[in-house]
Design an enzyme around this catalytic site. Structure first.
Site, PDB file in Angstrom:
ATOM      1  N   PHE A 111       0.856  -1.184   0.000  1.00 41.77           N
ATOM      2  CA  PHE A 111       0.000   0.000   0.000  1.00 41.77           C
ATOM      3  C   PHE A 111       0.894   1.236   0.000  1.00 41.77           C
ATOM      4  O   PHE A 111       2.088   1.156   0.311  1.00 41.77           O
ATOM      5  CB  PHE A 111      -0.911  -0.027   1.238  1.00 41.77           C
ATOM      6  N   GLN A 233      -7.927  14.651   3.454  1.00 38.24           N
ATOM      7  CA  GLN A 233      -7.252  13.783   2.473  1.00 38.24           C
ATOM      8  C   GLN A 233      -8.039  13.695   1.167  1.00 38.24           C
ATOM      9  O   GLN A 233      -9.240  13.439   1.184  1.00 38.24           O
ATOM     10  CB  GLN A 233      -7.093  12.375   3.044  1.00 38.24           C
ATOM     11  N   HIS A 235      -8.196  11.480  -2.107  1.00 34.42           N
ATOM     12  CA  HIS A 235      -7.714  10.197  -2.636  1.00 34.42           C
ATOM     13  C   HIS A 235      -7.363  10.400  -4.104  1.00 34.42           C
ATOM     14  O   HIS A 235      -8.114  11.017  -4.843  1.00 34.42           O
ATOM     15  CB  HIS A 235      -8.788   9.117  -2.484  1.00 34.42           C
ATOM     16  N   LEU A 245     -14.864   5.465  -4.882  1.00 33.62           N
ATOM     17  CA  LEU A 245     -13.460   5.131  -4.657  1.00 33.62           C
ATOM     18  C   LEU A 245     -12.982   3.974  -5.538  1.00 33.62           C
ATOM     19  O   LEU A 245     -13.679   2.976  -5.689  1.00 33.62           O
ATOM     20  CB  LEU A 245     -13.255   4.731  -3.188  1.00 33.62           C
ATOM     21  N   GLU A 248      -6.667   2.031  -3.442  1.00 33.90           N
ATOM     22  CA  GLU A 248      -5.215   2.031  -3.611  1.00 33.90           C
ATOM     23  C   GLU A 248      -4.711   0.598  -3.844  1.00 33.90           C
ATOM     24  O   GLU A 248      -3.655   0.373  -4.420  1.00 33.90           O
ATOM     25  CB  GLU A 248      -4.607   2.590  -2.320  1.00 33.90           C
ATOM     26  N   ARG A 279      -0.675   9.175  -0.461  1.00 39.31           N
ATOM     27  CA  ARG A 279      -1.808   9.744  -1.199  1.00 39.31           C
ATOM     28  C   ARG A 279      -1.679  11.227  -1.506  1.00 39.31           C
ATOM     29  O   ARG A 279      -2.108  11.679  -2.560  1.00 39.31           O
ATOM     30  CB  ARG A 279      -3.071   9.526  -0.380  1.00 39.31           C
ATOM     31  N   HIS A 344     -11.593  12.268   0.505  1.00 40.70           N
ATOM     32  CA  HIS A 344     -11.707  10.874   0.933  1.00 40.70           C
ATOM     33  C   HIS A 344     -11.727  10.682   2.447  1.00 40.70           C
ATOM     34  O   HIS A 344     -12.441   9.837   2.956  1.00 40.70           O
ATOM     35  CB  HIS A 344     -10.539  10.086   0.343  1.00 40.70           C
ATOM     36  N   ARG A 379      -2.882  10.609   6.145  1.00 43.06           N
ATOM     37  CA  ARG A 379      -3.062   9.228   6.598  1.00 43.06           C
ATOM     38  C   ARG A 379      -2.544   8.248   5.550  1.00 43.06           C
ATOM     39  O   ARG A 379      -2.764   8.443   4.359  1.00 43.06           O
ATOM     40  CB  ARG A 379      -4.543   8.960   6.826  1.00 43.06           C
TER      41      ARG A 379
HETATM   42  C1  LIG Z   1     -14.986   4.311   0.135  1.00 44.02           C
HETATM   43  C2  LIG Z   1     -14.043   4.218   1.289  1.00 44.02           C
HETATM   44  C3  LIG Z   1     -13.097   3.220   1.335  1.00 44.02           C
HETATM   45  C4  LIG Z   1     -12.213   3.137   2.422  1.00 44.02           C
HETATM   46  N1  LIG Z   1     -11.285   2.144   2.415  1.00 44.02           N
HETATM   47  C5  LIG Z   1     -10.437   2.037   3.484  1.00 44.02           C
HETATM   48  C6  LIG Z   1      -9.494   0.983   3.539  1.00 44.02           C
HETATM   49  O1  LIG Z   1      -9.421   0.112   2.668  1.00 44.02           O
HETATM   50  N2  LIG Z   1      -8.665   0.936   4.609  1.00 44.02           N
HETATM   51  C7  LIG Z   1      -8.721   1.844   5.626  1.00 44.02           C
HETATM   52  O2  LIG Z   1      -7.938   1.732   6.570  1.00 44.02           O
HETATM   53  N3  LIG Z   1      -9.631   2.845   5.599  1.00 44.02           N
HETATM   54  C8  LIG Z   1     -10.491   2.948   4.553  1.00 44.02           C
HETATM   55  N4  LIG Z   1     -11.419   3.964   4.542  1.00 44.02           N
HETATM   56  C9  LIG Z   1     -11.595   4.796   5.740  1.00 44.02           C
HETATM   57  C10 LIG Z   1     -12.339   4.005   6.809  1.00 44.02           C
HETATM   58  O3  LIG Z   1     -13.278   3.157   6.215  1.00 44.02           O
HETATM   59  C11 LIG Z   1     -13.086   4.913   7.782  1.00 44.02           C
HETATM   60  O4  LIG Z   1     -12.228   5.909   8.258  1.00 44.02           O
HETATM   61  C12 LIG Z   1     -13.608   4.138   8.983  1.00 44.02           C
HETATM   62  O5  LIG Z   1     -14.312   2.988   8.582  1.00 44.02           O
HETATM   63  C13 LIG Z   1     -14.493   5.024   9.852  1.00 44.02           C
HETATM   64  O6  LIG Z   1     -15.086   4.248  10.849  1.00 44.02           O
HETATM   65  P1  LIG Z   1     -15.861   4.945  12.055  1.00 44.02           P
HETATM   66  O7  LIG Z   1     -16.369   3.823  12.888  1.00 44.02           O
HETATM   67  O8  LIG Z   1     -14.990   5.947  12.670  1.00 44.02           O
HETATM   68  O9  LIG Z   1     -17.066   5.722  11.366  1.00 44.02           O
HETATM   69  P2  LIG Z   1     -18.218   5.272  10.359  1.00 44.02           P
HETATM   70  O10 LIG Z   1     -18.069   3.886   9.889  1.00 44.02           O
HETATM   71  O11 LIG Z   1     -18.307   6.341   9.336  1.00 44.02           O
HETATM   72  O12 LIG Z   1     -19.507   5.296  11.278  1.00 44.02           O
HETATM   73  C14 LIG Z   1     -20.052   6.480  11.792  1.00 44.02           C
HETATM   74  C15 LIG Z   1     -21.289   6.134  12.578  1.00 44.02           C
HETATM   75  O13 LIG Z   1     -21.729   7.265  13.302  1.00 44.02           O
HETATM   76  C16 LIG Z   1     -23.132   7.381  13.208  1.00 44.02           C
HETATM   77  N5  LIG Z   1     -23.447   8.802  13.416  1.00 44.02           N
HETATM   78  C17 LIG Z   1     -22.805   9.868  12.910  1.00 44.02           C
HETATM   79  N6  LIG Z   1     -23.327  11.004  13.399  1.00 44.02           N
HETATM   80  C18 LIG Z   1     -24.313  10.641  14.232  1.00 44.02           C
HETATM   81  C19 LIG Z   1     -25.223  11.369  15.044  1.00 44.02           C
HETATM   82  N7  LIG Z   1     -25.173  12.697  15.123  1.00 44.02           N
HETATM   83  N8  LIG Z   1     -26.138  10.682  15.747  1.00 44.02           N
HETATM   84  C20 LIG Z   1     -26.186   9.327  15.691  1.00 44.02           C
HETATM   85  N9  LIG Z   1     -25.326   8.591  14.953  1.00 44.02           N
HETATM   86  C21 LIG Z   1     -24.413   9.243  14.241  1.00 44.02           C
HETATM   87  C22 LIG Z   1     -23.469   6.823  11.858  1.00 44.02           C
HETATM   88  O14 LIG Z   1     -24.800   6.352  11.833  1.00 44.02           O
HETATM   89  C23 LIG Z   1     -22.471   5.664  11.757  1.00 44.02           C
HETATM   90  O15 LIG Z   1     -23.016   4.524  12.368  1.00 44.02           O
HETATM   91  C24 LIG Z   1     -12.298   4.068   3.461  1.00 44.02           C
HETATM   92  C25 LIG Z   1     -13.248   5.070   3.423  1.00 44.02           C
HETATM   93  C26 LIG Z   1     -14.097   5.172   2.342  1.00 44.02           C
HETATM   94  C27 LIG Z   1     -15.068   6.305   2.304  1.00 44.02           C
END
Ligand SMILES: Cc1cc2nc3c(=O)[nH]c(=O)nc-3n(C[C@H](O)[C@H](O)[C@H](O)COP(=O)(O)OP(=O)(O)OC[C@H]3O[C@@H](n4cnc5c(N)ncnc54)[C@H](O)[C@@H]3O)c2cc1C
Length: 566
Positions: A111, A233, A235, A245, A248, A279, A344, A379
């Site tokens: 990566f 960031q 992408h 997306l 990578e 990135r 991203h 990142r």
């Molecule tokens: C398309 C894509 C591909 C990616 N691929 C990778 C990868 O291969 N490897 C990697 O390391 N990272 C990757 N990332 C980044 C990574 O996926 C995310 O940073 C990570 O999954 C975020 O997880 P989280 O639990 O912090 O938030 P999220 O999974 O975004 O969850 C947020 C949660 O908060 C809740 N929420 C938000 N606001 C409120 C509110 N006010 N009230 C109630 N609920 C609320 C939502 O309902 C949701 O359940 C990718 C990101 C994207 C967009």
């Protein structure tokens, strides 16, 4: 009123991991959507851990610190990288079906910015595999879920909208039930935010529509500082037209970027790592090719996978192939994929230390909404999924510890907060005229794309900030046409828009003040990194008189800042 020892807001990987760690305590998860619809499910390329025989967590830490352009807090990076193998193996034991080597080990791919093939993956649908596993574990452990509730406010002992000088303990949250329109209080001994990123303040973004950053905005209005918001960031490879997306991992599997002359241009920008430079560097290279006329008409370059062969593409990148066929009518087995950079990831977020504590006692943050800061100014791919499970666990454990030393508050402030929120929301509903939210939201996205993107300068940022403040004025006049109480998404969007404007403002303020280029923050009027003045984190706090900006030092343990070359 609902009561739980620990309230976790967010049903993505970080929130669910925190809930599992809160184990024995009475923990509940509140989520704006069904947990499996959280953006974590969309993660593609993989998750980093030094699992290889000749790899070491210390090497992972070096790569992460260098990738961050030396802005990451090194004590936190050490926690992240040291704990990575145990957390990834734990996910495997819980049931995640990682892709395998012929010998049966977890397969790992190269990566960007990594000195070792360190990224474990499940085809190109790693987030899907991880989130489903985590959700199964959460169901098994009997965690209580409140689905389709939007948390709009923290309950603090001291008054709301405080000045940041007296952060009273957090004793709960106020939620809006999207299904019924009811506003309710949740009393808790400790609260964890795992509310994800804020990509959707940009138009060209890979993020889910729900990634509005509203959680960060709620914390900000309640007095928690936001850290390093200027580091957004972009992408390098999002599908031209829709900005979905293209992982990578496609370059990890030896995909190549080419301009319209068929030239492998990364040779000029990163002679050693080429397409697998970090990135920020690849995104700037692509944008430069486009700006200087070597991109294709409309503004994109090619990501060529044709030389990988059908078998490898079908085995390792089936999701990418499907996305390309469904959304661009292109089969990457035969044709290159048109790609351009797009927003991203949010490096900034709620300022937190490596124990996931924020400046408000009893209030913790983990995952993309937090800034701990393990990613600094940029990142590395694969480190974000890792962050969610490493720090989700720590947040859960520390919230339990905290809850054992604290009692439920007398619900006075909760009741007052619920009344105020009800009044605010019905005020919005009862308004009979004004401007629809989407006019303001769409203008915001256009401003962010045009003026707060990959290449920044004083003039663009100043205009952006002025424009955002005009939108904040217009927001006072926002009005919703749908007056219903059942699944009123227009109302939810209008509520969140205020937060999106706050977030955009903090990004501009941080970016305007930071007169240097570091990681994802590139100023064409200050092209060099300036450690003497800017090796420090930005903190922005809400006050009634407008945002207040402060700085704090970077924690440096053993990796002295050096020139960053790849
Ligand atoms: C398309 C894509 C591909 C990616 N691929 C990778 C990868 O291969 N490897 C990697 O390391 N990272 C990757 N990332 C980044 C990574 O996926 C995310 O940073 C990570 O999954 C975020 O997880 P989280 O639990 O912090 O938030 P999220 O999974 O975004 O969850 C947020 C949660 O908060 C809740 N929420 C938000 N606001 C409120 C509110 N006010 N009230 C109630 N609920 C609320 C939502 O309902 C949701 O359940 C990718 C990101 C994207 C967009």
């Amino acid at each position: 009123m609902f009561m739980h020892d620990i309230i976790i807001v967010g049903g993505g990987l970080a929130g669910l991991r925190a809930a599992l760690a809160a184990g024995g305590a009475d923990a509940a998860v509140i989520s704006r959507v069904h947990p499996l619809r959280s953006h974590s499910v969309a993660a593609q390329g993989g998750i980093n851990a030094a699992l290889g025989k000749t790899d070491r967590w210390e090497d992972h830490a070096v790569d992460t610190v260098k990738g961050s352009d030396y802005l990451a807090d090194q004590d936190a990076v050490e926690v992240l990288c040291r704990d990575a193998p145990a957390r990834v193996i734990e996910m495997e034991r819980w049931g995640t079906l990682f892709s395998r080597t012929d010998e049966g080990h977890i397969s790992q791919r190269p990566f960007g910015g990594a000195g070792f093939p360190r990224t474990a993956y499940a085809e190109d649908r790693t987030g899907h595999a991880l989130l489903h596993t985590m959700y199964e574990q959460a169901l098994k452990s009997g965690i209580k879920f409140y689905e389709e509730w939007l948390v709009t406010r923290l309950v603090l002992k001291t008054p709301y909208l405080n000045t940041g000088t007296n952060n009273g303990r957090c004793s709960g949250v106020v939620g809006y039930n999207i299904a019924t329109g009811q506003v309710e209080g949740f009393l808790a001994k400790a609260v964890i935010f795992a509310t994800g990123g804020y990509g959707r303040i940009y138009e060209r973004s890979t993020n889910s529509i729900i990634n509005t950053g509203f959680g960060c905005a709620v914390a900000y209005r309640s007095g928690a500082a936001l850290e390093d918001m200027e580091f957004v960031q972009f992408h390098p490879t999002t599908l031209y037209g829709t900005n979905i997306l293209i992982t990578e991992g496609a370059r990890g599997e030896e995909g190549m970027l080419k301009n319209k002359n068929g030239e492998r241009f990364m040779e000029r920008y990163s002679p050693h790592l080429l397409d697998l430079a970090p990135r920020d560097i690849v995104a700037r290279a692509i944008q430069t090719e486009i700006n200087e006329g070597r991109g294709f008409e409309g503004g994109y370059v090619h990501l060529d996978l044709t030389h990988l062969g059908a078998q490898k593409i079908k085995e390792r990148l089936p999701g990418i192939r499907q996305i390309s066929m469904d959304f661009a009518n292109i089969d990457p087995i035969r044709e290159p994929i048109p790609v351009q950079p797009g927003q991203h990831y949010s490096m900034g977020g709620i300022a937190s230390n490596k124990e996931c504590e924020t400046s408000i006692p009893g209030f913790f943050a983990a995952g993309e909404c937090s800034c701990i800061s393990v990613h600094g100014a940029n990142r590395l791919g694969g480190n974000s999924l890792l962050e969610t499970i490493v720090f989700g666990k720590i947040a859960g454990e520390n919230a339990v510890k905290y809850s054992k030393t604290s009692e439920f508050e007398v619900p006075d402030s909760l009741e007052r907060s619920v009344l105020e929120e009800s009044a605010r929301i019905s005020g919005l509903l009862n308004k009979t005229e004004g401007e629809p939210f989407f006019n303001i939201r769409d203008s915001l996205k256009a401003i962010m794309d045009e003026k707060v993107g990959i290449f920044r300068d004083e003039q663009k940022l100043t205009t952006a900030l002025e424009n955002i403040r005009e939108l904040q004025m217009r927001y006072k006049n926002v009005f919703v046409r749908n007056k219903g109480s059942v699944f009123n998404q227009e109302l939810v969007n209008a509520i969140e828009l205020e937060g999106m404007l706050d977030i955009a403002e903090t990004i501009c303020i941080g970016a305007l003040a930071r007169k240097e280029s570091r990681g994802s923050h590139y100023r064409i009027d200050f092209r060099e990194r300036d450690d003497a003045n800017w090796l420090r984190h930005t903190l922005v706090s809400y006050t009634r008189n407008g945002p207040r900006i402060e700085y704090k030092p970077v924690n440096i343990t053993r990796y002295e800042p050096k020139r960053r070359e790849y």
